[in-house]
Design a protein around this motif. Sequence first.
Motif, mmCIF file in Angstrom:
data_model
loop_
_atom_site.group_PDB
_atom_site.id
_atom_site.type_symbol
_atom_site.label_atom_id
_atom_site.label_comp_id
_atom_site.label_asym_id
_atom_site.label_seq_id
_atom_site.Cartn_x
_atom_site.Cartn_y
_atom_site.Cartn_z
ATOM 1 N N UNK A 6 81.444 -40.464 -17.184
ATOM 2 C CA UNK A 6 82.053 -39.285 -16.584
ATOM 3 C C UNK A 6 83.460 -39.114 -17.141
ATOM 4 N N UNK A 7 83.788 -37.914 -17.605
ATOM 5 C CA UNK A 7 85.159 -37.594 -18.003
ATOM 6 C C UNK A 7 85.906 -37.084 -16.779
ATOM 7 N N UNK A 8 87.063 -37.663 -16.508
ATOM 8 C CA UNK A 8 87.884 -37.243 -15.363
ATOM 9 C C UNK A 8 89.301 -36.985 -15.848
ATOM 10 N N UNK A 9 89.850 -35.831 -15.464
ATOM 11 C CA UNK A 9 91.213 -35.533 -15.903
ATOM 12 C C UNK A 9 91.854 -34.500 -14.996
ATOM 13 N N UNK A 10 93.180 -34.500 -14.999
ATOM 14 C CA UNK A 10 93.964 -33.461 -14.329
ATOM 15 C C UNK A 10 94.493 -32.518 -15.393
ATOM 16 N N UNK A 11 94.303 -31.223 -15.191
ATOM 17 C CA UNK A 11 94.721 -30.237 -16.185
ATOM 18 C C UNK A 11 95.473 -29.100 -15.515
ATOM 19 N N UNK A 157 91.289 -40.279 -20.018
ATOM 20 C CA UNK A 157 92.008 -40.308 -21.283
ATOM 21 C C UNK A 157 92.385 -38.909 -21.737
ATOM 22 N N UNK A 158 92.878 -38.822 -22.969
ATOM 23 C CA UNK A 158 93.315 -37.551 -23.535
ATOM 24 C C UNK A 158 92.260 -36.889 -24.397
ATOM 25 N N UNK A 159 92.693 -35.875 -25.143
ATOM 26 C CA UNK A 159 91.770 -35.031 -25.881
ATOM 27 C C UNK A 159 91.023 -35.720 -27.005
ATOM 28 N N UNK A 160 91.635 -36.682 -27.659
ATOM 29 C CA UNK A 160 90.990 -37.311 -28.814
ATOM 30 C C UNK A 160 89.764 -38.108 -28.386
ATOM 31 N N UNK A 170 77.663 -38.674 -25.255
ATOM 32 C CA UNK A 170 77.703 -39.805 -24.331
ATOM 33 C C UNK A 170 78.049 -39.400 -22.903
ATOM 34 N N UNK A 171 78.526 -38.170 -22.711
ATOM 35 C CA UNK A 171 79.053 -37.731 -21.417
ATOM 36 C C UNK A 171 77.968 -37.049 -20.584
ATOM 37 N N UNK A 172 77.856 -37.453 -19.334
ATOM 38 C CA UNK A 172 76.912 -36.810 -18.418
ATOM 39 C C UNK A 172 77.594 -35.829 -17.477
ATOM 40 N N UNK A 173 78.883 -36.069 -17.195
ATOM 41 C CA UNK A 173 79.554 -35.263 -16.175
ATOM 42 C C UNK A 173 81.041 -35.131 -16.517
ATOM 43 N N UNK A 174 81.622 -33.982 -16.150
ATOM 44 C CA UNK A 174 83.057 -33.750 -16.354
ATOM 45 C C UNK A 174 83.680 -33.398 -15.004
ATOM 46 N N UNK A 175 84.704 -34.149 -14.629
ATOM 47 C CA UNK A 175 85.419 -33.956 -13.369
ATOM 48 C C UNK A 175 86.846 -33.524 -13.685
ATOM 49 N N UNK A 176 87.234 -32.328 -13.220
ATOM 50 C CA UNK A 176 88.560 -31.791 -13.530
ATOM 51 C C UNK A 176 89.319 -31.445 -12.252
ATOM 52 N N UNK A 177 90.572 -31.867 -12.200
ATOM 53 C CA UNK A 177 91.464 -31.467 -11.108
ATOM 54 C C UNK A 177 92.381 -30.380 -11.651
#
Length: 223
Positions: A6-11, A157-160, A170-177
């Motif tokens: 899962x990708x998790x990030x605050x944007x 992590x960051x964009x790279x 490889x990613x199944x889910x993206x979590x964004x705040x």
Amino acid sequence: MIPKLVIHNSISLDGSTTGFTANLDVHYGILGSYEPDAMIVGSNTAKTGTQFFCEKIPPEEESDFKKPDIQPDDTRAYWMIADSRGILEGLMHVFRRSEYSKDVIVLVSEKTPEAYLNYLKERDYDFIQAGAERVDVKQALEIANERYGFKLVVSDSGGILNSILLEQGLVEEISLILTPEIVGKNGTNLFRGIEKSGTQLELVRNEIVEKKYVHLVYRVLKK
């Protein structure tokens, strides 16, 4: 087999990961709700993040040269930091001391400097060697699953690194705040490293957090 990723990030509202002050309580509170076995972070993001943990890098102490005592009921995640070039030499104890980290596992490649590997060994850090020039993230995740039994890994992590994870499927889910700020032209796009367009997503959850932030969760649709 690789763990669920899962990708998790605050944007910001315009998709930047920099140029605004993220709410770390909200960020790590939501991340923790996933109850991941590990978080994966790129070395550049980790190095930049040291400013959030301490104003000045503290000197190493004797306790930094051995693994922390981990209690059976410790629900914190391990941190897997991809650092094939060894740019975090002298900084690793900052992450080991973090209240958010159970301990650190370093991802390296065959080209990682021997001096850096010795630095890790002397301090009793686990490391996974995968890839020739750079870290082969897929292989590293497979090894993490086999060696530690990791079933769920969250990328903080960051964009790279996030772009690599997405492009490799490889990613199944993206979590964004979503933070109610606009950064503008000096922003850093979360997925700036993706070369091919067309990644399709499905919105599976959205909720307002603390009357200010919006938490969005997307499922990545496989092609």
